[in-house]
Every structure is written in structure tokens, then in C-alpha cells.
Design a protein around this motif. Structure first.
Motif, PDB file in Angstrom:
ATOM      1  N   TYR A 122     -40.641  -4.184 -13.226  1.00 20.25           N
ATOM      2  CA  TYR A 122     -41.616  -4.136 -12.141  1.00 20.25           C
ATOM      3  C   TYR A 122     -40.999  -4.675 -10.846  1.00 20.25           C
ATOM      4  CZ  TYR A 122     -44.570  -4.140 -16.356  1.00 20.25           C
ATOM      5  OH  TYR A 122     -45.113  -3.886 -17.589  1.00 20.25           O
ATOM      6  N   THR A 123     -40.296  -5.799 -10.972  1.00 23.62           N
ATOM      7  CA  THR A 123     -39.671  -6.415  -9.805  1.00 23.62           C
ATOM      8  C   THR A 123     -38.653  -5.473  -9.176  1.00 23.62           C
ATOM      9  OG1 THR A 123     -40.006  -8.612 -10.746  1.00 23.62           O
ATOM     10  CG2 THR A 123     -38.345  -8.415  -9.012  1.00 23.62           C
ATOM     11  N   GLU A 124     -37.916  -4.773 -10.012  1.00 23.61           N
ATOM     12  CA  GLU A 124     -36.940  -3.791  -9.545  1.00 23.61           C
ATOM     13  C   GLU A 124     -37.609  -2.729  -8.676  1.00 23.61           C
ATOM     14  OE1 GLU A 124     -35.420  -0.112 -12.008  1.00 23.61           O
ATOM     15  OE2 GLU A 124     -34.234  -1.870 -12.548  1.00 23.61           O
ATOM     16  N   GLY A 125     -38.775  -2.271  -9.110  1.00 23.68           N
ATOM     17  CA  GLY A 125     -39.488  -1.259  -8.347  1.00 23.68           C
ATOM     18  C   GLY A 125     -39.934  -1.752  -6.991  1.00 23.68           C
ATOM     19  N   PHE A 126     -40.471  -2.962  -6.931  1.00 24.29           N
ATOM     20  CA  PHE A 126     -40.912  -3.505  -5.654  1.00 24.29           C
ATOM     21  C   PHE A 126     -39.737  -3.710  -4.700  1.00 24.29           C
ATOM     22  CE2 PHE A 126     -44.673  -4.861  -8.156  1.00 24.29           C
ATOM     23  CZ  PHE A 126     -45.651  -4.295  -7.356  1.00 24.29           C
ATOM     24  N   LYS A 127     -38.604  -4.174  -5.232  1.00 29.00           N
ATOM     25  CA  LYS A 127     -37.426  -4.360  -4.380  1.00 29.00           C
ATOM     26  C   LYS A 127     -36.963  -3.041  -3.787  1.00 29.00           C
ATOM     27  CE  LYS A 127     -35.314  -8.647  -5.989  1.00 29.00           C
ATOM     28  NZ  LYS A 127     -34.063  -9.289  -6.456  1.00 29.00           N
ATOM     29  N   ALA A 128     -37.082  -1.979  -4.554  1.00 30.72           N
ATOM     30  CA  ALA A 128     -36.606  -0.678  -4.092  1.00 30.72           C
ATOM     31  C   ALA A 128     -37.387  -0.174  -2.876  1.00 30.72           C
ATOM     32  CB  ALA A 128     -36.685   0.348  -5.216  1.00 30.72           C
ATOM     33  N   VAL A 129     -38.631  -0.636  -2.697  1.00 29.96           N
ATOM     34  CA  VAL A 129     -39.416  -0.220  -1.535  1.00 29.96           C
ATOM     35  C   VAL A 129     -39.517  -1.344  -0.506  1.00 29.96           C
ATOM     36  CG1 VAL A 129     -40.719   1.527  -2.796  1.00 29.96           C
ATOM     37  CG2 VAL A 129     -41.603  -0.822  -2.677  1.00 29.96           C
ATOM     38  N   GLY A 130     -38.652  -2.351  -0.629  1.00 28.25           N
ATOM     39  CA  GLY A 130     -38.583  -3.411   0.372  1.00 28.25           C
ATOM     40  C   GLY A 130     -39.582  -4.522   0.207  1.00 28.25           C
ATOM     41  N   ASN A 134     -42.505 -10.467  -7.505  1.00 23.60           N
ATOM     42  CA  ASN A 134     -42.168 -10.658  -8.911  1.00 23.60           C
ATOM     43  C   ASN A 134     -43.466 -10.529  -9.712  1.00 23.60           C
ATOM     44  OD1 ASN A 134     -40.710 -11.387 -11.264  1.00 23.60           O
ATOM     45  ND2 ASN A 134     -41.482 -13.469 -11.072  1.00 23.60           N
ATOM     46  N   LEU A 135     -43.600  -9.451 -10.443  1.00 28.41           N
ATOM     47  CA  LEU A 135     -44.831  -9.160 -11.180  1.00 28.41           C
ATOM     48  C   LEU A 135     -44.621  -9.350 -12.672  1.00 28.41           C
ATOM     49  CD1 LEU A 135     -47.726  -7.911 -11.454  1.00 28.41           C
ATOM     50  CD2 LEU A 135     -46.595  -5.671 -11.552  1.00 28.41           C
ATOM     51  N   GLU A 136     -45.565 -10.047 -13.320  1.00 29.62           N
ATOM     52  CA  GLU A 136     -45.604 -10.151 -14.772  1.00 29.62           C
ATOM     53  C   GLU A 136     -46.951  -9.630 -15.249  1.00 29.62           C
ATOM     54  OE1 GLU A 136     -43.640 -13.552 -16.871  1.00 29.62           O
ATOM     55  OE2 GLU A 136     -43.944 -14.530 -14.931  1.00 29.62           O
ATOM     56  N   VAL A 137     -46.926  -8.808 -16.272  1.00 25.69           N
ATOM     57  CA  VAL A 137     -48.150  -8.296 -16.873  1.00 25.69           C
ATOM     58  C   VAL A 137     -48.349  -9.058 -18.185  1.00 25.69           C
ATOM     59  CG1 VAL A 137     -49.369  -6.251 -17.689  1.00 25.69           C
ATOM     60  CG2 VAL A 137     -47.745  -6.052 -15.805  1.00 25.69           C
ATOM     61  N   VAL A 138     -49.447  -9.834 -18.277  1.00 26.76           N
ATOM     62  CA  VAL A 138     -49.625 -10.783 -19.378  1.00 26.76           C
ATOM     63  C   VAL A 138     -50.910 -10.494 -20.153  1.00 26.76           C
ATOM     64  CG1 VAL A 138     -48.338 -12.582 -18.150  1.00 26.76           C
ATOM     65  CG2 VAL A 138     -50.822 -12.458 -17.878  1.00 26.76           C
ATOM     66  N   PRO A 139     -50.960 -10.886 -21.438  1.00 33.20           N
ATOM     67  CA  PRO A 139     -52.178 -10.684 -22.234  1.00 33.20           C
ATOM     68  C   PRO A 139     -53.297 -11.607 -21.777  1.00 33.20           C
ATOM     69  CG  PRO A 139     -50.569 -11.948 -23.488  1.00 33.20           C
ATOM     70  CD  PRO A 139     -49.877 -11.501 -22.237  1.00 33.20           C
ATOM     71  N   VAL A 140     -54.485 -11.052 -21.610  1.00 35.30           N
ATOM     72  CA  VAL A 140     -55.630 -11.832 -21.143  1.00 35.30           C
ATOM     73  C   VAL A 140     -56.877 -11.471 -21.952  1.00 35.30           C
ATOM     74  CG1 VAL A 140     -54.729 -12.068 -18.789  1.00 35.30           C
ATOM     75  CG2 VAL A 140     -56.207 -10.126 -19.359  1.00 35.30           C
ATOM     76  N   SER A 141     -57.914 -12.284 -21.783  1.00 32.96           N
ATOM     77  CA  SER A 141     -59.182 -12.007 -22.447  1.00 32.96           C
ATOM     78  C   SER A 141     -59.833 -10.770 -21.826  1.00 32.96           C
ATOM     79  CB  SER A 141     -60.106 -13.216 -22.340  1.00 32.96           C
ATOM     80  OG  SER A 141     -60.351 -13.557 -20.993  1.00 32.96           O
ATOM     81  N   PRO A 142     -60.787 -10.161 -22.529  1.00 30.27           N
ATOM     82  CA  PRO A 142     -61.299  -8.846 -22.125  1.00 30.27           C
ATOM     83  C   PRO A 142     -61.786  -8.733 -20.694  1.00 30.27           C
ATOM     84  CG  PRO A 142     -62.053  -9.375 -24.334  1.00 30.27           C
ATOM     85  CD  PRO A 142     -61.352 -10.601 -23.829  1.00 30.27           C
TER      86      PRO A 142
END
Length: 310
Positions: A122-130, A134-142
């Protein structure tokens, strides 16, 4: 899509073995370099007051500055870099196996294609567009699936007053239904730094990484007020709903306006006459009771009586 945008849109398989010159290798290094730490990490145990304030906020959560270094895709020859990094600004789109980012008006919309991917993708993608996100996708409650659950950032406010937000694509679709994906939205041109967490559905056995009351609508004890009751009373309801429970023994502040958690006390045996002050969603089918041995004049978790969202 013009030629420049076409060259800037790259995929994982296009990059393999293609940084063939010194300029290309330098650009590759700048894109894949690790971001230095910027303050203490934001964990799932967000302060309750801050968590409630965040629930009341608008879709745009925290305002960011706009600006940015232009970083574009790597084609085979380094000669492409000057054109992409020139006065036209950063690339308008990027895609890899985990994320797809495109500029829509004044907003970059990042679509999460693989919620279980390594966060570096994800971070790689954001860097590519300037964008330095730093994005993390984490498990959460419903109730927090698809929501931003934690954020750290630095930088000035964006000229257009916008910030990082969350959504879905297609807009308004129901997460979990076919073709519906989570999105993160960022004002273009931002020159600061941000670390954010986006909630995804948890896999079986995964602990949630968000702070969420199990008594809220959509959670496991929806419609039940556990705070201020004894452990025995609450456990009767927990079992009635087919749930399991774990305990967290808390130490109230002297004025009961807060609390701490002493790891050394967690092995103590909790009795049915102990008091429950909050119940959190721990993982699917499991709730966490926050308890004290003593009956207190007010709820130490919230500094007063607990108000459960309807």
C-alpha cells in the motif's frame, strides 16, 4: 489518458529487472526506501474520549497539507524520470496487486484490492503518486470494518482544507457484497507524512486491533448495559448469547477519572462479585470485561457513567 499518465501507471510485473541505469536505480531506491519513524505508534487501544470524538467527526478526519514531490512509475529507461518528475507534478494513477490509486478531481482514491496484503504494498502505491502515506489494513470488530481506526500525521493543512478519509467503491456499496471494496481518500499534493490504520473483517481466531465497546449497536452485546453490574450478572448475559469472556483487571486513578493496567495483576482470580466497567470486543465470539474488585463511585474507564451509542 495522455502519454505521460500512461507511462506513470505501472504494475508489479512491469518493474521486475527494469531499473537498468543509475538514474532508474536511484529512483527505485527513493520509492522503496523505508520511512523513518515519526513519533510513537498508534495502537488499537485508543483513548475512549478520542475514539468517541472520532465517531462524531465528519467523513474527512484529520486535515493535511497539500504539496508534493513528483514520483512516478519506473519504465525501462531512466530517461523517463525527468519527464515524470517535471513541473507537471506526480503521477495520476498507480496499480499493483494490493492497491489501485487514481486521481479523481482533487482527491486520490486508493482502492484496496487485497486487504490481507503486506502493508508495504500500500505504501508503495502512495509513494508512486507522490503521497507519503503508510497504510496498514488491520482486523477490527464488525462496526469498524472499512473505517479509519488510527492515525498519526505531520505537515501543514492542505490549501483546500481536505484530508484523509475512507469510503467504498462503488460509492455507498455494502462491504462484503460482491464487487464492493474499501477505499482511502487523500487530498492531492500533500507534502507531509501520515500513518493510518484501516479496518478489515477479521479472519477466524484473529484478535481485533481496534478499541470498541461490545455494547454498541452492531457489536456482540448490543442492547445490554454491562457497566456498573457485577461479573456474575454480566457473565449470565454473555453465556446466554453464546459468547465467551476474558478479563482485564484495571487499576483506577485516585479520583477514578482514569485507569491503568498492571500486567502483574492479570493472573488474579476474578470473582462473581467483582465490578464490570466496560466490555470490549476482543475477537469473534469473545468479549473482554474490564473489572475491579471494588465497587467505585464512578466509572474509571470514562470518568463518569458510560454512554452507549444507540
Amino acid at each position: 489518458m495522455n502519454e505521460l499518465q500512461h507511462l506513470a501507471r505501472v504494475r508489479d510485473e512491469d518493474l521486475t529487472g527494469q531499473a537498468s541505469g543509475a538514474g532508474a536505480r536511484a529512483l527505485l531506491a527513493s520509492i522503496t526506501s523505508e520511512e523513518p519513524a515519526a513519533g510513537p505508534a498508534v495502537g488499537p487501544a485508543v483513548e475512549p474520549i478520542a475514539e468517541r470524538a472520532r465517531r462524531r467527526s465528519s467523513r474527512w478526519r484529520v486535515r493535511l497539507a497539500v504539496g508534493g514531490v513528483a514520483v512516478a512509475g519506473l519504465a525501462a529507461a531512466a530517461v523517463i524520470a525527468p519527464a515524470v518528475l517535471g513541473p507537471r507534478g506526480p503521477a495520476s494513477s498507480y496499480a499493483n496487486s494490493a492497491i489501485d490509486i487514481e486521481l479523481r478531481g482533487d482527491t486520490y482514491v486508493a482502492t484496496i484490492k487485497d486487504p490481507l496484503a503486506d502493508h508495504a504494498k500500500y505504501t508503495e502505491g502512495f509513494k508512486a503518486v507522490g503521497l507519503n502515506v503508510n497504510l496498514e489494513v488491520v482486523p477490527v470488530s464488525p462496526t469498524q470494518v472499512g473505517q479509519l481506526t488510527g492515525m498519526r500525521l505531520s505537515g501543514r493543512l492542505a490549501p483546500n482544507g481536505q484530508s484523509i478519509g475512507n469510503g467504498t467503491t462503488p460509492e455507498g456499496c455494502r462491504l462484503g457484497s460482491e464487487g464492493c471494496a474499501m477505499t482511502v481518500e487523500v487530498a492531492r499534493g500533500w507534502t507531509g507524512w501520515a500513518s493510518v490504520q484501516l479496518g478489515r473483517a477479521a479472519r477466524p481466531g484473529e484478535k481485533y486491533q481496534n478499541w470498541r465497546s461490545a455494547m454498541q449497536k452492531g457489536e456482540m452485546l448490543e442492547g445490554y448495559r454491562a457497566d456498573g453490574k457485577t461479573v456474575g450478572e454480566v457473565m449470565t448475559e454473555v453465556r446466554r448469547r453464546g459468547l465467551k469472556a476474558v478479563f482485564q483487571i484495571i487499576t483506577p486513578a485516585p479520583d477514578n477519572g482514569g485507569y491503568g493496567v498492571d500486567p502483574k495483576r492479570q493472573s488474579a482470580e476474578v470473582g462473581d462479585d467483582w465490578m464490570v466497567w466496560e466490555v470490549q470486543s476482543e475477537e469473534a465470539g469473545v468479549v473482554r470485561l474490564m473489572v475491579t474488585k471494588e465497587r467505585l463511585p464512578k466509572n474509571p474507564v470514562y470518568g463518569d457513567t458510560k454512554i452507549v451509542d444507540e
